[in-house]
Design an enzyme around this catalytic site. Structure first.
Site, PDB file in Angstrom:
ATOM      1  N   HIS A 120       7.299 -36.508  39.477  1.00  0.00           N
ATOM      2  CA  HIS A 120       8.210 -37.593  39.088  1.00  0.00           C
ATOM      3  C   HIS A 120       8.009 -37.973  37.611  1.00  0.00           C
ATOM      4  O   HIS A 120       6.872 -38.009  37.121  1.00  0.00           O
ATOM      5  CB  HIS A 120       7.937 -38.814  39.978  1.00  0.00           C
ATOM      6  CG  HIS A 120       8.942 -39.910  39.820  1.00  0.00           C
ATOM      7  ND1 HIS A 120       8.693 -41.038  39.078  1.00  0.00           N
ATOM      8  CD2 HIS A 120      10.200 -40.037  40.309  1.00  0.00           C
ATOM      9  CE1 HIS A 120       9.756 -41.838  39.131  1.00  0.00           C
ATOM     10  NE2 HIS A 120      10.688 -41.252  39.864  1.00  0.00           N
ATOM     11  N   SER A 323      10.891 -31.718  55.183  1.00  0.00           N
ATOM     12  CA  SER A 323      11.524 -32.451  54.098  1.00  0.00           C
ATOM     13  C   SER A 323      12.948 -32.849  54.480  1.00  0.00           C
ATOM     14  O   SER A 323      13.667 -32.075  55.121  1.00  0.00           O
ATOM     15  CB  SER A 323      11.559 -31.583  52.831  1.00  0.00           C
ATOM     16  OG  SER A 323      12.378 -32.210  51.866  1.00  0.00           O
TER      17      SER A 323
HETATM   18  C1  LIG Z   1       7.649 -38.194  44.221  1.00  0.00           C
HETATM   19  C2  LIG Z   1       7.898 -39.549  43.633  1.00  0.00           C
HETATM   20  N1  LIG Z   1       6.883 -40.206  43.074  1.00  0.00           N
HETATM   21  C3  LIG Z   1       7.038 -41.417  42.531  1.00  0.00           C
HETATM   22  C4  LIG Z   1       8.256 -42.042  42.540  1.00  0.00           C
HETATM   23  C5  LIG Z   1       8.393 -43.398  41.928  1.00  0.00           C
HETATM   24  O1  LIG Z   1       8.436 -44.314  42.968  1.00  0.00           O
HETATM   25  P1  LIG Z   1       9.040 -45.784  42.753  1.00  0.00           P
HETATM   26  O2  LIG Z   1      10.480 -45.598  42.413  1.00  0.00           O
HETATM   27  O3  LIG Z   1       8.811 -46.436  44.085  1.00  0.00           O
HETATM   28  O4  LIG Z   1       8.277 -46.424  41.663  1.00  0.00           O
HETATM   29  C6  LIG Z   1       9.358 -41.404  43.115  1.00  0.00           C
HETATM   30  C7  LIG Z   1      10.663 -42.053  43.125  1.00  0.00           C
HETATM   31  O5  LIG Z   1      11.656 -41.521  43.488  1.00  0.00           O
HETATM   32  C8  LIG Z   1       9.169 -40.123  43.680  1.00  0.00           C
HETATM   33  O6  LIG Z   1      10.176 -39.451  44.212  1.00  0.00           O
END
Ligand SMILES: Cc1ncc(COP(=O)(O)O)c(C=O)c1O
Length: 431
Positions: A120, A323
């Site tokens: 992300h 998934s």
């Molecule tokens: C794999 C992954 N990690 C982290 C995040 C970030 O999460 P948040 O939007 O709850 O801060 C996301 C958001 O889509 C995600 O898909």
């Protein structure tokens, strides 16, 4: 609170807008099927969970008791004794990832953090904010980390204390980095377990894998040091939230005494939302373990339905095991914009979140995607799963082959109940 007629009108228009778009979402993993109306009356209170829920605080309007139960649930879900864990209700996955990276950096101040290209985007911000050295690792075609590249980079850096940021469900392709393989490869490279840190970003799949029959490794029993989950994704919440769980011994290293609130603090924020722990508690104790399993199986079945329909139309759609993210060639902008699909390069994905009670909305999207891609004459992209979906090994199992790891997933109606967790206990304290 009084409004001018103009502001009244404005709010009314926004209310109608929200009603219209409440269930719009097929491109992002936010579930919209929540009902926290029993908690609405608490909105009149300034509930603030500043500090540690495990300590008394001078700020009396806190929901620490509820936060403690939420954290007990997640400790059990992720297979760590509650007394050996510590975590808290966060603003979302990003804060949980930051907390995990912060702990890792305190443990290994000069270490390099390794994360895959499919990670992300917020993680790049986190490493800059925390000033952690970082290396981006190649991904495999299905979105999973390239383990050869990981160990090659660690070796090239001469890094003796790598911080591994593993994805348990990537944002775009729902891929899970195999933490068993990662640990095996680090051991082969001569890096002892106590010399590295392993954080799991389970923003979405942290509420999927514990409830399926054949999960990829994801828990403390599988070797992680910390894990985060978003609350507004599979669980569903009107405001962003999440949790992070870590090993208590590591958390104690960052704990500080704060005179101002007469309490200890080891969280990232000062003031913390006191309403979201209440919501997460309500969500967790109003569903049984079997309810969660059924909810997640419905999402997985719907994802498979989307794959099947696209493939029947000659479009090489696919999804990773366990998934709910379905990947397919990107349709025209008019189509992905109308359906608010998330796109990346020449692919797009849809996510079968839990508010889809049936396939109506997904089918409407699929009709348009199929018509669009056929019209443009480019319906096929390469399927990164090595072998296509094979059905019919007995009547119970679909077999996938991905990155050399055979996996099985049960057909609807044949799933075993998820393993025991704190949910059954939470259920006793009904709201
Ligand atoms: C794999 C992954 N990690 C982290 C995040 C970030 O999460 P948040 O939007 O709850 O801060 C996301 C958001 O889509 C995600 O898909």
């Amino acid at each position: 609170m009084t409004f001018s007629p103009a502001n009244h009108k404005r709010l009314e228009a926004f209310w109608q807008y929200c009603l219209t778009h409440q269930y719009f979402n097929v491109g992002y993993p936010e579930s919209a099927d929540f009902d926290y109306s029993l908690l609405h009356r608490f909105m009149r209170f300034s509930i603030n969970n500043c500090g540690d829920w495990n300590e008394p605080s001078n700020y009396l309007l806190n929901s620490f008791d509820f936060e403690r139960e939420v954290m007990r649930f997640f400790a059990e879900l992720f297979h760590i004794p509650f007394e050996d864990s510590w975590g808290y209700v966060t603003n979302g996955g990003t804060e949980g990832n930051m907390f995990g990276c912060y702990l890792a950096r305190e443990l290994f101040p000069d270490a390099t953090l390794y994360y895959s290209k499919d990670t992300h985007y917020s993680v790049a911000k986190i490493v800059r904010l925390l000033r952690i050295k970082a290396q981006v690792v190649e991904s495999q075609a299905n979105g999973e980390m390239d383990y050869d590249d990981l160990v090659a980079r660690i070796a090239a850096d001469g890094e003796r204390h790598p911080i591994i940021f593993a994805n348990i469900g990537t944002t775009l392709r729902g891929a899970t980095d195999n933490i068993a393989v990662i640990q095996q490869r680090l051991a082969q490279a001569g890096i002892r377990r106590e010399d590295y840190y392993l954080h799991a970003d389970a923003a979405l799949s942290g509420m999927i894998l514990p409830f399926v029959d054949a999960p990829e490794p994801y828990s403390f029993a599988d070797g992680i040091d910390s894990i985060c989950v978003s609350g507004h994704k599979m669980i569903g919440s009107p405001m962003p939230c999440g949790i992070v769980v870590a090993r208590r011994g590591n958390v104690e290293r960052i704990s500080v005494e704060i005179d101002y609130i007469s309490a200890r603090d080891q969280t990232i924020s000062g003031s913390r939302n006191g309403h979201t722990p209440l919501m997460m508690w309500a969500a967790l104790c109003s569903r049984s373990l079997e309810d969660w399993r059924a909810r997640i199986q419905r999402c997985l079945d719907l994802a498979q339905h989307a794959v099947d329909r696209l493939r029947a139309a000659g479009i090489e759609a696919w999804r990773n095991p366990n998934s709910i993210t379905v990947v397919f060639p990107c349709p025209s902008a008019s189509v992905w914009k109308r359906h608010c699909l998330a796109t990346s390069g020449d692919t797009a994905h849809l996510i079968t979140t839990a508010h889809h009670q049936d396939s109506t909305q997904i089918d409407a999207l699929l009709d348009e995607v199929i018509a669009d891609l056929k019209f443009r004459g480019k319906p096929v992209t390469r399927n990164p799963l090595q072998a296509p979906l094979v059905e019919g090994l007995g009547s119970r199992t679909r077999v996938y082959s991905t990155a050399g790891q055979p996996r099985t997933e049960p057909l609807p109606g044949h799933a075993r109940p998820a393993r025991d967790s704190g949910l059954a206990r939470l259920k006793d304290s009904d709201i």
